[in-house]
Design an enzyme around this catalytic site. Structure first.
Site, PDB file in Angstrom:
ATOM      1  N   ASP A  25       0.810  -1.219   0.000  1.00  0.00           N
ATOM      2  CA  ASP A  25       0.000   0.000   0.000  1.00  0.00           C
ATOM      3  C   ASP A  25       0.846   1.273   0.000  1.00  0.00           C
ATOM      4  O   ASP A  25       0.448   2.305   0.527  1.00  0.00           O
ATOM      5  CB  ASP A  25      -0.967   0.046   1.203  1.00  0.00           C
ATOM      6  CG  ASP A  25      -1.768  -1.228   1.329  1.00  0.00           C
ATOM      7  OD1 ASP A  25      -2.272  -1.695   0.305  1.00  0.00           O
ATOM      8  OD2 ASP A  25      -1.888  -1.764   2.453  1.00  0.00           O
ATOM      9  N   LYS A  57       2.117   1.989  -5.046  1.00  0.00           N
ATOM     10  CA  LYS A  57       2.767   1.414  -6.241  1.00  0.00           C
ATOM     11  C   LYS A  57       1.931   1.639  -7.484  1.00  0.00           C
ATOM     12  O   LYS A  57       2.458   1.860  -8.569  1.00  0.00           O
ATOM     13  CB  LYS A  57       2.998  -0.101  -6.064  1.00  0.00           C
ATOM     14  CG  LYS A  57       4.000  -0.434  -4.991  1.00  0.00           C
ATOM     15  CD  LYS A  57       4.130  -1.923  -4.821  1.00  0.00           C
ATOM     16  CE  LYS A  57       2.866  -2.580  -4.304  1.00  0.00           C
ATOM     17  NZ  LYS A  57       2.484  -2.201  -2.949  1.00  0.00           N
ATOM     18  N   GLY A  95      -4.236  -4.666  -4.307  1.00  0.00           N
ATOM     19  CA  GLY A  95      -5.171  -3.696  -4.859  1.00  0.00           C
ATOM     20  C   GLY A  95      -4.425  -2.435  -5.197  1.00  0.00           C
ATOM     21  O   GLY A  95      -3.702  -1.900  -4.375  1.00  0.00           O
ATOM     22  N   HIS A  96      -4.547  -2.013  -6.416  1.00  0.00           N
ATOM     23  CA  HIS A  96      -3.952  -0.746  -6.801  1.00  0.00           C
ATOM     24  C   HIS A  96      -5.070   0.228  -7.110  1.00  0.00           C
ATOM     25  O   HIS A  96      -6.053  -0.152  -7.718  1.00  0.00           O
ATOM     26  CB  HIS A  96      -3.165  -0.888  -8.109  1.00  0.00           C
ATOM     27  CG  HIS A  96      -1.883  -1.629  -7.960  1.00  0.00           C
ATOM     28  ND1 HIS A  96      -1.071  -1.509  -6.880  1.00  0.00           N
ATOM     29  CD2 HIS A  96      -1.279  -2.483  -8.802  1.00  0.00           C
ATOM     30  CE1 HIS A  96      -0.005  -2.267  -7.063  1.00  0.00           C
ATOM     31  NE2 HIS A  96      -0.112  -2.879  -8.210  1.00  0.00           N
ATOM     32  N   GLN A 130       1.919  -6.112  -2.973  1.00  0.00           N
ATOM     33  CA  GLN A 130       2.337  -6.116  -1.560  1.00  0.00           C
ATOM     34  C   GLN A 130       3.679  -5.391  -1.388  1.00  0.00           C
ATOM     35  O   GLN A 130       3.958  -4.478  -2.149  1.00  0.00           O
ATOM     36  CB  GLN A 130       2.403  -7.544  -1.004  1.00  0.00           C
ATOM     37  CG  GLN A 130       1.037  -8.208  -0.871  1.00  0.00           C
ATOM     38  CD  GLN A 130       0.640  -9.018  -2.080  1.00  0.00           C
ATOM     39  OE1 GLN A 130       1.477  -9.560  -2.765  1.00  0.00           O
ATOM     40  NE2 GLN A 130      -0.639  -9.118  -2.332  1.00  0.00           N
ATOM     41  N   ARG A 161     -10.370  -2.661   4.752  1.00  0.00           N
ATOM     42  CA  ARG A 161      -9.915  -2.711   6.142  1.00  0.00           C
ATOM     43  C   ARG A 161      -9.094  -1.477   6.487  1.00  0.00           C
ATOM     44  O   ARG A 161      -8.296  -1.002   5.683  1.00  0.00           O
ATOM     45  CB  ARG A 161      -9.008  -3.932   6.360  1.00  0.00           C
ATOM     46  CG  ARG A 161      -9.774  -5.204   6.575  1.00  0.00           C
ATOM     47  CD  ARG A 161      -8.851  -6.300   7.048  1.00  0.00           C
ATOM     48  NE  ARG A 161      -8.017  -6.810   5.977  1.00  0.00           N
ATOM     49  CZ  ARG A 161      -7.176  -7.843   6.115  1.00  0.00           C
ATOM     50  NH1 ARG A 161      -7.048  -8.431   7.280  1.00  0.00           N
ATOM     51  NH2 ARG A 161      -6.462  -8.272   5.107  1.00  0.00           N
ATOM     52  N   VAL A 172       2.810  14.193  -4.124  1.00  0.00           N
ATOM     53  CA  VAL A 172       2.140  15.080  -3.167  1.00  0.00           C
ATOM     54  C   VAL A 172       0.616  15.025  -3.293  1.00  0.00           C
ATOM     55  O   VAL A 172      -0.088  15.929  -2.870  1.00  0.00           O
ATOM     56  CB  VAL A 172       2.647  16.532  -3.313  1.00  0.00           C
ATOM     57  CG1 VAL A 172       4.101  16.640  -2.893  1.00  0.00           C
ATOM     58  CG2 VAL A 172       2.464  17.040  -4.748  1.00  0.00           C
TER      59      VAL A 172
END
Ligand code: GDP
Length: 432
Positions: free
Chosen positions: A13, A16, A40-41, A223, A310, A421
């Site tokens: 997370d 990426k 998940g991207h 990951q 989550r 940013v």
């Protein structure tokens, strides 16, 4: 010829998706090399927000061929749904190529993932319960079914019958569940096979030929380094190898092909699920101030999982982890994300080492018990007290923000080449 590896330097997370998407502009292939739909991207371009689980983020570009390589485990139903969603959003995923060597997630993998997590009770790993771990376990036990097996239904059924006999015994005798029927699974998977047929290819040869012809390949890890099966905080890890070495085995490339290894590093640290996290804020028993910072970091950073929703655990930047990631992956440069999330704090902390009993650890401790009990040794840096999301050039960042980036670079010993940013593509500052 250039093959670039993009790897998360923390517990995933790190952003990426955004980094890969940006770099995809310069490459011809974007390759997923490990993991499954537990990743998940999120990619945002203009008005379009894409949440991708299996399809590489390069799918946004017409000139890019997205590849799902050998090292990935595929839930075909999930993949087809994702492809349908892409079409609904006006994208054309027809260039996608899938390795016949990739393993297939089967219904018993999903069922067993759910049941074993429940069985572990408080010891649970916090898996995403999508069958990824059991599919990799079958791969290592050499009873897995591969994508290519879908195109020889006789072989598929033979292998399925063998493995299902044992799985059904576990389901019924250990977990008191109904056994699964091979015929039902065969029917379901035959439909998937037909729909996926146009995408199946010899992806190894495809990538080697592309590199030989001078094309550029980007290998995107899912990951992160600390979730690596061999090099992460075992057993609170994923069941594959996100590290740079995993990119080679997962895609079938040799080390001589790799020209850059880019570490994606968040300006602070997050982690989903259980396991040690030395710089965690707002942990059980932490001070009210720590809870308050954690709350603000989570909310402003939107630290909720793309796949599971989550809430992520959050903490200050940890240079011990980053140095470890440099070594394990052979990082050549870093892409620093989410610096804007830190704009709200007056004082920032950065962990430069861990303390355990009388020892100081500059490098990641080799024993799990130490990692669990290690106390971070912090340095404090001044915040910059202003929003930075609209800054367009690195030189225009407030001086304390530049000092923060400089210090991270010093502590991690890897050049920071990009600073992000904000979530959008344009909100990326490239340093000279
Ligand atoms: P990944 O799995 O490593 O790609 O990470 P995720 O996609 O799960 O999480 C990254 C989240 O942060 C996504 O929602 C991105 O849109 C967002 N994001 C990425 N870079 C930045 C950034 O620099 N600032 C902010 N505020 N959000 C970002």
């Amino acid at each position: 010829m250039s093959a670039i590896i993009v790897v998360g330097t923390q517990w995933g997370d790190e952003g990426k998706g955004k980094a890969t998407d940006l770099l995809a502009d310069r490459v011809d292939y974007v390759v997923r090399y490990q993991g499954g739909n537990n990743a998940g991207h999120t990619v945002i371009v203009g008005d379009v927000t894409l949440k991708l689980h299996l399809v590489p983020s390069g799918v946004m570009y017409e000139h890019v061929t997205p590849v799902i390589a050998d090292g990935v485990v595929i839930d075909p139903g999930v993949l087809l749904t994702e492809l349908d969603q892409l079409v609904d959003q006006g994208l054309d995923p027809s260039k996608l190529r899938i390795s016949g060597n990739a393993h297939v997630i089967m219904p018993y993998h999903l069922e067993l993932d759910r049941l074993t997590e429940r069985h572990l009770g408080r010891q649970k790993l916090g898996t995403t319960k999508r069958g990824i771990g059991p599919a990799y376990a079958d791969k290592a036990s050499r009873v897995g079914l591969r994508v290519q097996d879908l195109y020889d239904m006789k072989i598929f059924r033979q292998k399925l019958d063998t493995v299902l006999k044992e799985r059904n015994a576990v389901l019924s005798r250990v977990y008191n569940r109904l056994p699964m029927k091979a015929a039902d699974i065969e029917t379901e998977y035959a439909v998937y096979a037909e729909r996926l047929a146009p995408y199946i290819a010899d992806t190894g040869t495809l990538l080697h030929d592309a590199l030989d012809q001078g094309q550029a390949v980007l290998l995107e890890g899912a990951q992160g380094t600390l979730l690596d099966l061999d090099h992460g905080t075992y057993p609170f890890v994923t069941s594959s190898n996100p590290v740079a070495g995993g990119a080679l085995t997962g895609a079938g490339l040799g080390p001589d092909r790799i020209t850059q290894v880019i570490g994606i590093t968040k300006a602070y640290v997050t982690r989903v699920g259980a396991g040690p996290f030395p710089t965690e804020l707002g942990a059980e028993g932490a001070s009210a101030a720590s809870h308050d910072i954690a709350e603000r970091m989570t909310e402003v950073g939107g630290e909720y999982g793309t796949t599971t929703g989550r809430r992520r655990r959050v903490g200050w930047f940890d240079a011990v982890l980053a140095r470890y990631a440099r070594r394990v992956n052979g990082l050549t440069e870093q892409f620093l994300t989410k610096l804007d999330v830190l704009s709200q704090f007056d004082v920032l902390r950065v962990c430069r080492a861990y303390r355990y009993q009388d020892s100081e650890f500059e490098h990641f401790p080799p024993h799990q018990s130490i990692i669990h009990r290690a106390a971070p040794i912090y340095e404090e840096l001044p915040g910059w007290g202003t929003e930075i999301t609209e800054v367009e050039h690195y030189a225009d960042l407030p001086k304390p923000a530049q000092a923060y980036v400089d210090r991270l670079e010093e502590l991690t010993q890897v050049p920071v080449r990009w600073v992000s940013v904000g979530p959008e593509r344009r909100q990326t500052l490239e340093r000279d």
